[in-house]
Scaffold this motif. Sequence first.
Motif, PDB file in Angstrom:
ATOM      1  N   CYS A  34       0.850  -1.187   0.000  1.00 28.42           N
ATOM      2  CA  CYS A  34       0.000   0.000   0.000  1.00 28.42           C
ATOM      3  C   CYS A  34       0.889   1.242   0.000  1.00 28.42           C
ATOM      4  N   PRO A  35       0.712   2.147  -0.974  1.00 28.26           N
ATOM      5  CA  PRO A  35       1.538   3.353  -0.995  1.00 28.26           C
ATOM      6  C   PRO A  35       1.208   4.331   0.142  1.00 28.26           C
ATOM      7  N   ALA A  36       0.029   4.197   0.748  1.00 26.59           N
ATOM      8  CA  ALA A  36      -0.359   5.116   1.819  1.00 26.59           C
ATOM      9  C   ALA A  36       0.252   4.728   3.168  1.00 26.59           C
ATOM     10  N   CYS A  37       0.167   3.434   3.536  1.00 25.01           N
ATOM     11  CA  CYS A  37       0.645   3.021   4.859  1.00 25.01           C
ATOM     12  C   CYS A  37       1.757   1.968   4.798  1.00 25.01           C
ATOM     13  N   LEU A  38       2.141   1.561   3.571  1.00 29.46           N
ATOM     14  CA  LEU A  38       3.216   0.596   3.332  1.00 29.46           C
ATOM     15  C   LEU A  38       2.894  -0.823   3.794  1.00 29.46           C
TER      16      LEU A  38
ATOM     17  N   SER B 273       0.425   2.655  -8.479  1.00 24.61           N
ATOM     18  CA  SER B 273       0.215   3.693  -7.468  1.00 24.61           C
ATOM     19  C   SER B 273       1.506   3.986  -6.726  1.00 24.61           C
ATOM     20  N   GLY B 274       1.781   5.260  -6.555  1.00 19.37           N
ATOM     21  CA  GLY B 274       2.978   5.675  -5.848  1.00 19.37           C
ATOM     22  C   GLY B 274       4.250   5.600  -6.676  1.00 19.37           C
ATOM     23  N   THR B 275       4.117   5.390  -7.988  1.00 18.06           N
ATOM     24  CA  THR B 275       5.283   5.338  -8.871  1.00 18.06           C
ATOM     25  C   THR B 275       5.201   6.479  -9.876  1.00 18.06           C
ATOM     26  N   PRO B 276       6.290   6.781 -10.569  1.00 21.36           N
ATOM     27  CA  PRO B 276       6.242   7.834 -11.590  1.00 21.36           C
ATOM     28  C   PRO B 276       5.309   7.492 -12.749  1.00 21.36           C
ATOM     29  N   LEU B 277       4.958   6.235 -12.916  1.00 21.75           N
ATOM     30  CA  LEU B 277       4.087   5.825 -14.019  1.00 21.75           C
ATOM     31  C   LEU B 277       2.603   5.900 -13.670  1.00 21.75           C
ATOM     32  N   ALA B 278       2.274   6.264 -12.445  1.00 21.63           N
ATOM     33  CA  ALA B 278       0.904   6.181 -11.949  1.00 21.63           C
ATOM     34  C   ALA B 278      -0.128   6.910 -12.808  1.00 21.63           C
ATOM     35  N   HIS B 279       0.170   8.076 -13.304  1.00 20.37           N
ATOM     36  CA  HIS B 279      -0.843   8.862 -14.014  1.00 20.37           C
ATOM     37  C   HIS B 279      -0.601   8.959 -15.513  1.00 20.37           C
ATOM     38  N   LEU B 280       0.275   8.133 -16.034  1.00 15.43           N
ATOM     39  CA  LEU B 280       0.537   8.152 -17.476  1.00 15.43           C
ATOM     40  C   LEU B 280      -0.560   7.415 -18.238  1.00 15.43           C
TER      41      LEU B 280
ATOM     42  N   HIS C 221      -8.995   0.500 -15.623  1.00 15.46           N
ATOM     43  CA  HIS C 221      -8.091   0.819 -16.729  1.00 15.46           C
ATOM     44  C   HIS C 221      -7.173  -0.356 -17.075  1.00 15.46           C
ATOM     45  N   GLY C 222      -7.706  -1.559 -16.942  1.00 15.92           N
ATOM     46  CA  GLY C 222      -6.950  -2.752 -17.291  1.00 15.92           C
ATOM     47  C   GLY C 222      -6.019  -3.261 -16.211  1.00 15.92           C
ATOM     48  N   LEU C 223      -5.890  -2.546 -15.109  1.00 19.65           N
ATOM     49  CA  LEU C 223      -5.010  -2.967 -14.013  1.00 19.65           C
ATOM     50  C   LEU C 223      -5.821  -3.486 -12.833  1.00 19.65           C
ATOM     51  N   GLN C 224      -5.297  -4.500 -12.166  1.00 21.54           N
ATOM     52  CA  GLN C 224      -5.917  -5.031 -10.961  1.00 21.54           C
ATOM     53  C   GLN C 224      -5.859  -3.983  -9.855  1.00 21.54           C
ATOM     54  N   ARG C 225      -6.996  -3.751  -9.173  1.00 22.33           N
ATOM     55  CA  ARG C 225      -7.023  -2.849  -8.017  1.00 22.33           C
ATOM     56  C   ARG C 225      -6.924  -3.684  -6.750  1.00 22.33           C
ATOM     57  N   TYR C 226      -6.383  -3.095  -5.705  1.00 17.15           N
ATOM     58  CA  TYR C 226      -6.259  -3.748  -4.413  1.00 17.15           C
ATOM     59  C   TYR C 226      -6.795  -2.813  -3.344  1.00 17.15           C
ATOM     60  N   ARG C 227      -7.320  -3.391  -2.234  1.00 13.31           N
ATOM     61  CA  ARG C 227      -7.743  -2.589  -1.091  1.00 13.31           C
ATOM     62  C   ARG C 227      -6.890  -3.003   0.098  1.00 13.31           C
ATOM     63  N   CYS C 228      -6.273  -2.005   0.719  1.00 12.73           N
ATOM     64  CA  CYS C 228      -5.442  -2.218   1.893  1.00 12.73           C
ATOM     65  C   CYS C 228      -6.351  -2.507   3.084  1.00 12.73           C
ATOM     66  N   VAL C 229      -6.076  -3.564   3.831  1.00  8.41           N
ATOM     67  CA  VAL C 229      -6.902  -3.924   4.982  1.00  8.41           C
ATOM     68  C   VAL C 229      -6.758  -2.910   6.118  1.00  8.41           C
ATOM     69  N   PRO C 230      -5.550  -2.520   6.530  1.00  5.32           N
ATOM     70  CA  PRO C 230      -5.439  -1.566   7.646  1.00  5.32           C
ATOM     71  C   PRO C 230      -6.010  -0.176   7.368  1.00  5.32           C
ATOM     72  N   CYS C 231      -5.684   0.425   6.219  1.00  6.02           N
ATOM     73  CA  CYS C 231      -6.126   1.813   5.985  1.00  6.02           C
ATOM     74  C   CYS C 231      -7.311   1.928   5.021  1.00  6.02           C
ATOM     75  N   ARG C 232      -7.719   0.823   4.393  1.00  8.84           N
ATOM     76  CA  ARG C 232      -8.903   0.754   3.518  1.00  8.84           C
ATOM     77  C   ARG C 232      -8.759   1.542   2.215  1.00  8.84           C
ATOM     78  N   LYS C 233      -7.589   2.042   1.889  1.00 14.15           N
ATOM     79  CA  LYS C 233      -7.382   2.759   0.628  1.00 14.15           C
ATOM     80  C   LYS C 233      -7.180   1.755  -0.498  1.00 14.15           C
ATOM     81  N   THR C 234      -7.534   2.173  -1.717  1.00 11.59           N
ATOM     82  CA  THR C 234      -7.326   1.307  -2.870  1.00 11.59           C
ATOM     83  C   THR C 234      -6.114   1.782  -3.657  1.00 11.59           C
TER      84      THR C 234
END
Length: 123
Positions: free
Chosen positions: A51-55, A84-91, A66-79
Amino acid sequence: MDTAQWQAFARQFPQLSHRQRLASGELLRTSAPQAAAVTLIEQTAQAQLHCPACLSTHFHRHGQAHGLQRYRCVPCRKTFNALSGTPLAHLHHKERWLAYADCLLNSFSVRKAASQVSIHRNT
């Protein structure tokens, strides 16, 4: 893939192992360029996914976007996804990333590489 790139690939094909030839052939037969790029991204990121928010590494699958698998973090509930959290995130234009990288590896200028794969040089 233009003619020169295809010829370069064809020349290298005999040097591949039997397993690599089978995988390449399967990829060429069944996958669209975006699917190939997404598969490569997810396989590369799988070993170090967190998780890029809480690691945290405690997460579960949570649909696709957008063709990529999404994940939900159990501790912080963010997807998040593999980018996510990389330079390629919004390309955008994931289907063109591999062709663009190939152009850059072949020492094309940024402008020439962008022109070759039909994207704007700033993209």
